[in-house]
Design a protein around this motif. Structure first.
Motif, PDB file in Angstrom:
ATOM      1  N   ALA A  62      -3.859   6.199   9.046  1.00 59.07           N
ATOM      2  CA  ALA A  62      -3.848   5.016   8.188  1.00 59.07           C
ATOM      3  C   ALA A  62      -2.569   4.204   8.377  1.00 59.07           C
ATOM      4  CB  ALA A  62      -4.011   5.425   6.732  1.00 59.07           C
ATOM      5  N   LEU A  63      -1.460   4.873   8.689  1.00 58.91           N
ATOM      6  CA  LEU A  63      -0.197   4.166   8.903  1.00 58.91           C
ATOM      7  C   LEU A  63      -0.163   3.434  10.243  1.00 58.91           C
ATOM      8  CD1 LEU A  63       2.324   6.845   7.583  1.00 58.91           C
ATOM      9  CD2 LEU A  63       1.832   4.614   6.541  1.00 58.91           C
ATOM     10  N   CYS A  64      -1.083   3.756  11.117  1.00 63.35           N
ATOM     11  CA  CYS A  64      -1.120   3.129  12.447  1.00 63.35           C
ATOM     12  C   CYS A  64      -2.139   2.002  12.529  1.00 63.35           C
ATOM     13  CB  CYS A  64      -1.458   4.174  13.512  1.00 63.35           C
ATOM     14  SG  CYS A  64      -0.208   5.452  13.721  1.00 63.35           S
ATOM     15  N   LEU A  65      -3.062   1.943  11.588  1.00 61.12           N
ATOM     16  CA  LEU A  65      -4.189   1.022  11.691  1.00 61.12           C
ATOM     17  C   LEU A  65      -4.367   0.252  10.390  1.00 61.12           C
ATOM     18  CD1 LEU A  65      -6.734   3.574  13.212  1.00 61.12           C
ATOM     19  CD2 LEU A  65      -5.455   1.845  14.487  1.00 61.12           C
ATOM     20  N   GLY A  66      -4.874  -0.967  10.483  1.00 60.41           N
ATOM     21  CA  GLY A  66      -5.318  -1.684   9.305  1.00 60.41           C
ATOM     22  C   GLY A  66      -4.195  -2.135   8.395  1.00 60.41           C
ATOM     23  N   PRO A  67      -4.465  -2.200   7.082  1.00 60.35           N
ATOM     24  CA  PRO A  67      -3.529  -2.844   6.156  1.00 60.35           C
ATOM     25  C   PRO A  67      -2.224  -2.089   5.944  1.00 60.35           C
ATOM     26  CG  PRO A  67      -5.337  -1.806   4.945  1.00 60.35           C
ATOM     27  CD  PRO A  67      -5.702  -1.750   6.392  1.00 60.35           C
ATOM     28  N   PHE A  68      -2.157  -0.826   6.341  1.00 62.28           N
ATOM     29  CA  PHE A  68      -0.939  -0.057   6.102  1.00 62.28           C
ATOM     30  C   PHE A  68      -0.065   0.067   7.338  1.00 62.28           C
ATOM     31  CE2 PHE A  68      -4.265   1.639   3.264  1.00 62.28           C
ATOM     32  CZ  PHE A  68      -3.736   1.166   2.067  1.00 62.28           C
ATOM     33  N   ALA A  69      -0.482  -0.533   8.436  1.00 64.28           N
ATOM     34  CA  ALA A  69       0.344  -0.522   9.643  1.00 64.28           C
ATOM     35  C   ALA A  69       1.654  -1.258   9.361  1.00 64.28           C
ATOM     36  CB  ALA A  69      -0.403  -1.179  10.799  1.00 64.28           C
ATOM     37  N   ASP A  70       2.739  -0.744   9.895  1.00 63.96           N
ATOM     38  CA  ASP A  70       4.075  -1.331   9.783  1.00 63.96           C
ATOM     39  C   ASP A  70       4.702  -1.182   8.398  1.00 63.96           C
ATOM     40  OD1 ASP A  70       3.844  -2.220  12.449  1.00 63.96           O
ATOM     41  OD2 ASP A  70       2.845  -4.062  11.785  1.00 63.96           O
ATOM     42  N   VAL A  71       4.038  -0.465   7.460  1.00 68.99           N
ATOM     43  CA  VAL A  71       4.647  -0.248   6.148  1.00 68.99           C
ATOM     44  C   VAL A  71       5.755   0.798   6.241  1.00 68.99           C
ATOM     45  CG1 VAL A  71       4.221   0.574   3.796  1.00 68.99           C
ATOM     46  CG2 VAL A  71       2.572  -0.938   4.898  1.00 68.99           C
TER      47      VAL A  71
ATOM     48  N   ARG B   4      -5.645   6.693   1.386  1.00 65.98           N
ATOM     49  CA  ARG B   4      -5.686   5.263   1.083  1.00 65.98           C
ATOM     50  C   ARG B   4      -5.218   4.999  -0.345  1.00 65.98           C
ATOM     51  NH1 ARG B   4      -7.695   2.478   5.179  1.00 65.98           N
ATOM     52  NH2 ARG B   4      -7.785   0.567   3.950  1.00 65.98           N
ATOM     53  N   VAL B   5      -5.546   5.877  -1.267  1.00 66.84           N
ATOM     54  CA  VAL B   5      -5.012   5.733  -2.627  1.00 66.84           C
ATOM     55  C   VAL B   5      -3.491   5.835  -2.600  1.00 66.84           C
ATOM     56  CG1 VAL B   5      -4.996   6.658  -4.965  1.00 66.84           C
ATOM     57  CG2 VAL B   5      -7.120   6.664  -3.652  1.00 66.84           C
ATOM     58  N   ALA B   6      -2.983   6.855  -1.915  1.00 64.98           N
ATOM     59  CA  ALA B   6      -1.532   7.065  -1.871  1.00 64.98           C
ATOM     60  C   ALA B   6      -0.811   5.901  -1.212  1.00 64.98           C
ATOM     61  CB  ALA B   6      -1.230   8.364  -1.122  1.00 64.98           C
ATOM     62  N   LEU B   7      -1.347   5.400  -0.111  1.00 71.86           N
ATOM     63  CA  LEU B   7      -0.677   4.313   0.599  1.00 71.86           C
ATOM     64  C   LEU B   7      -0.813   2.994  -0.150  1.00 71.86           C
ATOM     65  CD1 LEU B   7      -1.624   5.314   4.239  1.00 71.86           C
ATOM     66  CD2 LEU B   7       0.639   5.452   3.169  1.00 71.86           C
ATOM     67  N   SER B   8      -1.939   2.778  -0.830  1.00 68.61           N
ATOM     68  CA  SER B   8      -2.066   1.587  -1.676  1.00 68.61           C
ATOM     69  C   SER B   8      -1.040   1.623  -2.799  1.00 68.61           C
ATOM     70  CB  SER B   8      -3.482   1.500  -2.262  1.00 68.61           C
ATOM     71  OG  SER B   8      -4.443   1.310  -1.256  1.00 68.61           O
ATOM     72  N   LEU B   9      -0.863   2.785  -3.391  1.00 64.81           N
ATOM     73  CA  LEU B   9       0.133   2.942  -4.447  1.00 64.81           C
ATOM     74  C   LEU B   9       1.530   2.718  -3.897  1.00 64.81           C
ATOM     75  CD1 LEU B   9       1.181   3.849  -7.203  1.00 64.81           C
ATOM     76  CD2 LEU B   9       0.753   6.220  -6.515  1.00 64.81           C
ATOM     77  N   MET B  10       1.849   3.321  -2.771  1.00 69.63           N
ATOM     78  CA  MET B  10       3.178   3.174  -2.185  1.00 69.63           C
ATOM     79  C   MET B  10       3.487   1.715  -1.876  1.00 69.63           C
ATOM     80  SD  MET B  10       4.686   4.931   1.286  1.00 69.63           S
ATOM     81  CE  MET B  10       3.701   3.899   2.366  1.00 69.63           C
ATOM     82  N   ARG B  11       2.514   1.023  -1.290  1.00 70.57           N
ATOM     83  CA  ARG B  11       2.740  -0.379  -0.935  1.00 70.57           C
ATOM     84  C   ARG B  11       2.996  -1.226  -2.169  1.00 70.57           C
ATOM     85  NH1 ARG B  11      -1.921  -3.408   2.365  1.00 70.57           N
ATOM     86  NH2 ARG B  11      -2.926  -3.116   0.332  1.00 70.57           N
TER      87      ARG B  11
ATOM     88  N   PRO C 212     -13.306  -5.481  -5.017  1.00 64.88           N
ATOM     89  CA  PRO C 212     -12.244  -5.727  -4.037  1.00 64.88           C
ATOM     90  C   PRO C 212     -11.198  -4.627  -4.101  1.00 64.88           C
ATOM     91  CG  PRO C 212     -12.024  -7.208  -5.921  1.00 64.88           C
ATOM     92  CD  PRO C 212     -13.315  -6.475  -6.103  1.00 64.88           C
ATOM     93  N   ASP C 213     -10.576  -4.357  -2.958  1.00 63.76           N
ATOM     94  CA  ASP C 213      -9.535  -3.333  -2.921  1.00 63.76           C
ATOM     95  C   ASP C 213      -8.417  -3.689  -3.899  1.00 63.76           C
ATOM     96  OD1 ASP C 213     -10.848  -1.858  -1.017  1.00 63.76           O
ATOM     97  OD2 ASP C 213      -9.715  -2.675   0.675  1.00 63.76           O
ATOM     98  N   GLY C 214      -7.968  -2.689  -4.625  1.00 61.49           N
ATOM     99  CA  GLY C 214      -6.836  -2.891  -5.514  1.00 61.49           C
ATOM    100  C   GLY C 214      -7.156  -3.589  -6.814  1.00 61.49           C
ATOM    101  N   ARG C 215      -8.449  -3.745  -7.159  1.00 69.61           N
ATOM    102  CA  ARG C 215      -8.818  -4.393  -8.416  1.00 69.61           C
ATOM    103  C   ARG C 215      -9.840  -3.539  -9.144  1.00 69.61           C
ATOM    104  NH1 ARG C 215      -4.985  -6.971  -9.873  1.00 69.61           N
ATOM    105  NH2 ARG C 215      -6.278  -7.895 -11.508  1.00 69.61           N
ATOM    106  N   LEU C 216      -9.626  -3.383 -10.452  1.00 72.16           N
ATOM    107  CA  LEU C 216     -10.542  -2.625 -11.305  1.00 72.16           C
ATOM    108  C   LEU C 216     -10.872  -3.422 -12.560  1.00 72.16           C
ATOM    109  CD1 LEU C 216      -8.846   0.889 -10.979  1.00 72.16           C
ATOM    110  CD2 LEU C 216     -11.052   0.214 -10.000  1.00 72.16           C
TER     111      LEU C 216
END
Length: 465
Positions: A19-28, A327-334, A184-188
């Motif tokens: 997940a850290l190499c691809l998509g929305p979490f790359a370069d975080v 993805r939950v963990a990386l969304s939270l971290m970001r 949508p991602d990140g919305r509840l």
């Protein structure tokens, strides 16, 4: 950013790296530190990461370490996913209650208490080491039982510790899709969910103002398209008026859950132990490490809660693809870092203290997120996450049976934490005895005796009581 994973030799670590190499979490993340007490497991995971195909770009530098202080120094975020006793310990967690005719499950019932008794001491050591070596770092806790472990760490780390689990968020996404709406991602927005980890209920699904849940519960075909609908059945779900977390199957149909486990060729823990023993041995070889790991990962996902699928049902393809915890963990971290790509407040279902509560325009000010539970109790609810941390969103007061069960399990959790922190063996006995899936002091004592035989190190917890 420097991210450290405690339990860096764990089976799921390659999912985080991918997940850290691809998509929305790359370069975080610039540097990924894998810390573990087992150098052979670290070497195996490192081989998988080296062999993993990634898109063009700059994947994070990977550092491996068996030195906790060095691993923590300079770290911004810690992910914790440890398993004291390894997969062999999970076999004991499950087998001791099964031999007494009780549910044998990793996080629910007696097995979860046993797991916590071994895990909380190691997690407290990690939290104290963070205070010394990386006092500003956030701890994102995957370690099970996630809610109980998180509550044990709050006195040390305060709001710098946040617990995560992917089961609640997965339930919400599946329910929304079955009702014809993609969240949508990140919305509840409009989502009502309350509970404890592995003990929660989706009671409202109104992303655009109109509650879609009653229509979903009345639609047999839509319910049959999701795991929870197949598991509980429409009749039960309509009576409840909500969608329970899948682990509530252990409470709503306990005997069938026990029978389902007994019908399996081996317990879930034994199956995973055998798989991982073979896998980690194979990963010591020079070739095809990633392919071997991916094959084992998919097989493991296919067997998740297999005992509850009594009619040959298969897990949904989207659940087999991975992308849960990490993805939950990386969304939270970001969302915790203002320099991230998050442009608005992120909403996630997390395990956090019941108070203080986020102020929201659709509800009056609230003292606690889940009315009826103590302010300092860690609960699992939708939260708003900013650089200041995660604040729970106010929820409706749970219905009587739901709140009663939550209070009951919270008391069990607190007795378990007391047993560890105060070295009180009798508190451990009472934690087992008080659990609704156990229900007697005699069984509580027999369970603890059985676990002490399987884990002799438990005797070191007790301070002469």
């Amino acid at each position: 950013m420097r991210l450290m994973i405690a339990g860096g030799g764990g089976f799921r670590v390659p999912l985080i790296y991918r997940a850290l190499c691809l998509g929305p979490f790359a370069d975080v993340v610039d540097e990924l530190v894998l810390y573990d007490v087992d150098p052979s497991r670290l070497a195996a995971v490192e081989a998988v990461l080296r062999d993993m195909p990634v898109a063009d770009g700059a994947p994070p530098a990977v550092v491996v370490s068996t030195d906790l202080g060095a691993a923590l120094t300079g770290t911004d975020v810690v992910f914790a996913a440890i398993r004291p006793g390894g997969t062999a310990g999970r076999i004991i967690d499950e087998r001791v209650p099964l031999d007494l005719g009780l549910l044998g499950q990793e996080t629910t019932g007696a097995g979860g208490i046993s797991y916590a008794l071994r895990t909380i001491p190691r997690m407290l050591e990690l939290a104290r080491a963070m205070r010394l070596n990386s006092p500003d770092a956030w701890l994102i806790n995957f370690t099970n039982p996630a809610g109980m472990v998180t509550e044990a760490l709050v006195p040390v780390l305060g709001r710098k510790v946040i617990g995560i689990c992917d089961s609640a968020g997965g339930l919400v996404k599946r329910a929304a899709a079955a009702a014809g709406h993609a969240l949508p991602d990140g919305r509840l927005d409009g989502v009502g969910y309350y509970g404890l980890n592995h003990l929660g209920w989706l009671y409202r699904l109104a992303p655009e103002g109109r509650d879609l849940l009653p229509g979903l519960l009345a639609d047999p075909a839509a319910l049959a398209s999701i795991e929870e609908g197949r598991l509980f059945g429409q009749h039960t779900l309509e009576l409840l008026g909500c969608l329970p977390n899948e682990y509530l199957y252990c409470y709503y149909d306990t005997q069938q859950a026990i029978d389902g486990i007994r019908r399996q060729a081996s317990t879930r823990g034994a199956s995973i132990h055998d798989q991982q023993q073979a896998l980690y041995t194979a990963l010591a070889g020079p070739a095809n490490a990633y392919a071997s790991w991916e094959e084992a990962r998919r097989s493991r996902e296919e067997g998740y809660l297999a005992e509850s699928r009594t009619k040959g049902e298969q897990r949904d393809e989207q659940d087999l693809a991975g992308g849960g915890y990490e993805r939950v963990a990386l969304s939270l971290m970001r969302a915790l870092f203002p320099g991230s790509a998050a442009s608005m407040t992120t909403q996630l279902i997390l395990n956090v203290p019941n108070s203080p509560v986020a102020a929201v325009p659709w509800a009056p000010p609230a003292e606690v997120a889940v009315p009826g539970l103590p302010a300092d109790a860690v609960v699992e609810v939708p939260c708003e996450v900013t650089s200041d941390g995660a604040l729970p969103l106010p929820q409706d007061r749970p219905g009587g049976p739901f709140l009663t069960l939550m209070r009951h399990i919270k008391e069990v959790e607190r007795l378990t934490i007391t047993a560890v922190v105060e070295g009180d063996r009798e508190a451990a006995v009472q934690a087992f005895a008080a659990h609704p899936l156990v229900g007697s002091e005699e069984l509580g004592r027999r369970l603890l005796d059985g676990y002490e035989a399987g884990f002799p190190e438990l005797a070191g917890l007790w301070r002469g009581r």
